[in-house]
Design a protein around this motif. Structure first.
Motif, PDB file in Angstrom:
ATOM      1  N   ALA A 261      -5.198   0.937  -1.660  1.00  0.00           N
ATOM      2  CA  ALA A 261      -5.568   2.294  -2.087  1.00  0.00           C
ATOM      3  C   ALA A 261      -6.778   2.802  -1.322  1.00  0.00           C
ATOM      4  O   ALA A 261      -6.844   3.984  -0.956  1.00  0.00           O
ATOM      5  N   PHE A 262      -7.731   1.927  -1.057  1.00  0.00           N
ATOM      6  CA  PHE A 262      -8.916   2.322  -0.292  1.00  0.00           C
ATOM      7  C   PHE A 262      -8.518   2.703   1.131  1.00  0.00           C
ATOM      8  O   PHE A 262      -8.957   3.732   1.660  1.00  0.00           O
ATOM      9  N   ARG A 263      -7.679   1.874   1.755  1.00  0.00           N
ATOM     10  CA  ARG A 263      -7.280   2.140   3.141  1.00  0.00           C
ATOM     11  C   ARG A 263      -6.469   3.426   3.235  1.00  0.00           C
ATOM     12  O   ARG A 263      -6.627   4.216   4.165  1.00  0.00           O
ATOM     13  N   MET A 264      -5.606   3.669   2.249  1.00  0.00           N
ATOM     14  CA  MET A 264      -4.790   4.882   2.262  1.00  0.00           C
ATOM     15  C   MET A 264      -5.660   6.122   2.091  1.00  0.00           C
ATOM     16  O   MET A 264      -5.398   7.175   2.679  1.00  0.00           O
ATOM     17  N   SER A 265      -6.722   6.003   1.287  1.00  0.00           N
ATOM     18  CA  SER A 265      -7.596   7.164   1.075  1.00  0.00           C
ATOM     19  C   SER A 265      -8.400   7.525   2.315  1.00  0.00           C
ATOM     20  O   SER A 265      -8.855   8.663   2.442  1.00  0.00           O
ATOM     21  N   LYS A 266      -8.558   6.572   3.234  1.00  0.00           N
ATOM     22  CA  LYS A 266      -9.352   6.809   4.435  1.00  0.00           C
ATOM     23  C   LYS A 266      -8.509   7.230   5.643  1.00  0.00           C
ATOM     24  O   LYS A 266      -9.064   7.674   6.650  1.00  0.00           O
TER      25      LYS A 266
END
Length: 796
Positions: free
Chosen positions: A557-562
């Motif tokens: 989720a963190f990587r997708m948000s970035k």
């Protein structure tokens, strides 16, 4: 033109010239009363002619020099410093001034020092009092009261000068000497020599004393008639002028004095002073109109006067004085809880809005008392939240912690459920409980209560609050909160926070590691609990699968948000690399660092530490080799670099390598390692298997010194560290040291019924009992420790 007419010519006359001429004239026996150098406008000049000639004729050369230096008291000025030194007493020893000369002269001959001319003694007393030289003031007062200073005229003049010492807070003179000096003036009918300012300062000294001193009672009996008389001339104006009127300081002191007279059982004097305040309109009419619903036994003299005084204090805005009166009334139990509770609640509400740092502790005591009251006293929710907000504003974490602890006690919860802090004060309290006081039990309770009661967390604080719960091992609460706030309009505040992502990955990677260990070695974990409660192999495997899925969800989720690596910032890419390495996916973590190099961005020390942590986790010695190359190429490692490798070296049992790194860190200027590294070293030193008892004892003593001298908010001061130190002390057969570690690190930091703490207390109590039976420990000391442990043992 009017101003020009009033311009006067002024001639500068050096003060020291006057003093030198004065001393020279008196040595030759000349009179200087008609000297042209006498200038009445110079306040530092001696008020009277000083005759030193008779004293100088019959003293030695050293005493003559001391007398001449003492006579310069009229020209002495304190050194110009920005802040007064805390060690003001050393002025007497360090400075070549008249006070040092007087101290030396008095040490040689008290009678000679006491026979100094009266103007010099008065000047010494006044200036020593003004500048806080308690040694000089106390010496002169002692000589006066011991009769060394003779004749009534000299005694009265010196006593009057010494009583100005009450201007200081705390006073330079002790209570007994103040009363003795007052009694001296009273016996000679010379109280009128004291100025009104001095009288007010003396009364204020009594009023501000929270305790009951017998010398205060005697001093008030002497001062009250004069102080009372001065109040009769200070009436409040009427009509329009009363709107902007503020009572003088004497009226404020008088309010406290009425309260103090009630404590001293001087009811008749208290009533007379109260009547004077009423007649001078300083107790407004509305203070009498408000009536509380009290029973007959509540309508006693003390309660009526105090309640009226409190309402008058609130009228004038003297909230702190009102708070003092209410707190004292509760502690002395002059009324029932119902009558006093209404008065206390109204006072507390206004006092909280206007509380300062000094008086907030009283507010904390009062609200906790009301919450714990056995009667039907309910503190409004708005007042509880106001207290938390004010505590955050004043940065008084301990007071907020005490209130929260009281609201969560079982006895209070059965009667009333009080609210949590709201808004930013909620995160602030969690930060205090976890970072500052390390009260993990209360912090865990707060996190669970936020979840159960659906207490909203401000958007700006969500990531920080969840990170605090995760970094301190509250994995279940952290996961629930992350899942709650990872959806919705403001989800990016949680999903895209790199610090939160790393904290979540860290805590769940440890759970994954322990679960894998339990799956690989099921027999050791089953021994700890009964077969009926221990999870089966299938349940553990399912738990491991859920943990891995959630950790992947957080990182994904963190990587997708970035977005793509090309769009991700340097810091976020470094955080992703660290997260992947923590989860054991080293190749993916290094790919994130490669993405930085492909963008031609120079890796910083943070990126290097990430790569070193991956290497040190597998091969600490190889990580040390990379560290050496860094130093050779001019890259300066920081405390985190050393701490990372030292931590993994300790985990691999490489104690010599850890010792080498500590020495190397000091050589390169990294004197202070991180708190986590210090905690790891401390635990390893007291948990060294196979080490001789002498070395283990030295390590344990060193650990105790570190804990005593370190910051209480450090990660060293945790129950986990206490656990290692307690078991090490028990291995050394030292129950006293084990008790010290338990009392400092475990007692107030974890729940009393926690299974681990119960086990630790039982082991310590068993060893205490055995040592008492063997005579190695005194029974009195053993009983004291057992009482703290709440363990019952028979000490034969």
């Amino acid at each position: 033109m009017l101003l020009c007419r009033r311009l006067l010519l002024r001639v500068h006359t050096p003060i020291r010239v006057y003093a030198q001429q004065l001393i020279g004239s008196q040595i030759r026996g000349k009179a200087v009363s008609h000297s042209r150098l006498a200038n009445d406008t110079v306040h530092n000049a001696l008020p009277e002619a000083v005759d030193l000639a008779p004293m100088l004729h019959r003293t030695s050369r050293v005493e003559k020099e001391l007398l001449e230096r003492v006579a310069c008291i009229s020209t002495w000025l304190p050194p110009q410093v920005q802040k007064r030194s805390a060690k003001v007493e050393k002025m007497v020893e360090a400075l070549p001034d008249p006070f040092a000369a007087y101290a030396e002269l008095r040490a040689q001959d008290k009678t000679l020092a006491a026979s100094l001319p009266l103007p010099i003694l008065v000047a010494l007393s006044e200036k020593a009092t003004k500048h806080g030289l308690s040694t000089i003031v106390d010496g002169i007062a002692t000589d006066l009261l011991d009769g060394i200073i003779t004749t009534s005229h000299r005694q009265l003049r010196v006593a009057t000068a010494l009583l100005s010492a009450t201007y200081h807070n705390p006073p330079i003179l002790d209570k007994q000497k103040i009363y003795s000096l007052l009694n001296l003036l009273y016996r000679f009918h010379a109280l009128s020599e004291l100025s009104s300012v001095t009288i007010s300062a003396l009364v204020k000294c009594v009023v501000d004393n929270p305790g009951i001193d017998p010398y205060d009672v005697k001093a008030v009996d002497i001062l009250l008639p004069i102080f009372h008389q001065s109040l009769t001339n200070q009436s409040a104006p009427r009509g329009a002028k009363s709107m902007s009127y503020r009572p003088p300081g004497d009226v404020f002191i008088a309010f406290g004095l009425v309260h103090k007279l009630i404590i001293f059982d001087r009811d008749r004097h208290a009533l007379r002073l109260f009547q004077t305040l009423t007649e001078t309109c300083h107790i407004p009419a509305e203070a009498f109109t408000e009536v509380y619903h009290t029973s007959a036994k509540d309508n006693n003299f003390a309660f009526v006067l105090r309640s009226t005084l409190v309402r008058a204090c609130l009228h004038w805005g003297w909230y702190h004085r009102a708070l003092d009166i209410v707190v004292t009334a509760i502690r002395t139990r002059v009324s029932t809880d119902i009558a006093l509770a209404e008065l206390a609640l109204s006072t507390l509400h206004l006092a909280l809005h206007n509380a300062s740092t000094n008086y907030f502790k009283q507010c904390a005591w009062l609200i906790c008392h009301l919450i714990n009251s056995a009667d039907s006293v309910i503190v409004p929710d708005s007042m509880v939240r106001l207290f938390y907000d004010k505590a955050m504003h004043l940065q008084d974490g301990p007071s907020a912690e005490i209130l929260y602890k009281n609201t969560q006690s079982p006895r209070v919860i059965r009667r009333m459920k009080y609210p949590l802090p709201r808004g930013y004060s909620l995160t602030w309290l969690m930060n205090h409980l976890t970072i500052t006081s390390h009260n993990m039990h209360l912090a865990r309770t707060l996190a669970k209560q936020v979840i159960d009661e659906m207490e909203p967390i401000p958007v700006q604080d969500r990531a920080h609050f969840i990170a605090l719960t995760a970094s301190h091992g509250f994995s279940s609460s952290a996961r629930t909160l992350w899942e709650r706030y990872s959806v919705g309009r403001d989800r990016e505040a949680v999903l895209g926070n790199a610090s939160l992502m790393l904290r979540m990955v860290s805590v769940f990677s440890k759970l994954i590691y322990h679960t894998k260990a339990e799956i690989e070695q099921p027999t050791s974990s089953q021994d700890e609990g009964s077969p009926s409660t221990a999870p089966t192999l299938e349940e553990r495997q399912k738990l491991l699968e859920h943990l891995l899925q959630f950790a992947e969800l957080v990182v994904g989720a963190f990587r997708m948000s970035k977005g793509s690596p090309e769009e991700t910032s340097h810091y976020d890419l470094s955080s992703l690399a660290r997260a992947y390495i923590t989860l054991g996916r080293v190749s993916e973590g290094l790919d994130m660092l490669k993405a930085l190099l492909q963008r031609y961005e120079i890796p910083d020390i943070y990126d290097i530490n990430i790569a070193l942590s991956a290497m040190a986790e597998l091969h600490p010695k190889k990580a040390v080799g990379i560290l050496k190359r860094m130093v050779e190429r001019g890259i300066r490692p920081d405390a985190v670099t050393f701490g990372t490798i030292i931590h993994h070296a300790i985990l691999h049992g490489e104690m010599r390598l850890a010792g080498y790194l500590i020495g190397r860190a000091k050589e390169l200027g990294c004197e202070e390692l991180s708190a986590k590294t210090t905690a790891s070293l401390l635990r390893a030193s007291v948990n060294a298997d196979g080490a001789p008892k002498s070395i283990l004892k030295e390590n344990l003593q060193r650990a105790w010194e570190i804990i005593q001298s370190g910051d209480v908010s450090s990660v060293v001061h945790t129950p986990n560290t206490g656990k290692y130190c307690i078991f090490a002390s028990l291995r050394l057969d030292d129950p006293v040291m084990a008790f010290k570690f338990w009392e400092t690190l475990v007692k107030e930091k974890t729940e009393w019924g926690d299974r681990k703490q119960v086990f630790q207390r039982r082991l310590i109590a068993d060893m205490i009992q055995r040592h008492c039976q063997e005579g190695a420990l005194s029974r009195s000391r053993g009983r004291q420790m057992l009482a703290q442990l709440r363990e019952r043992r028979v000490l034969l």
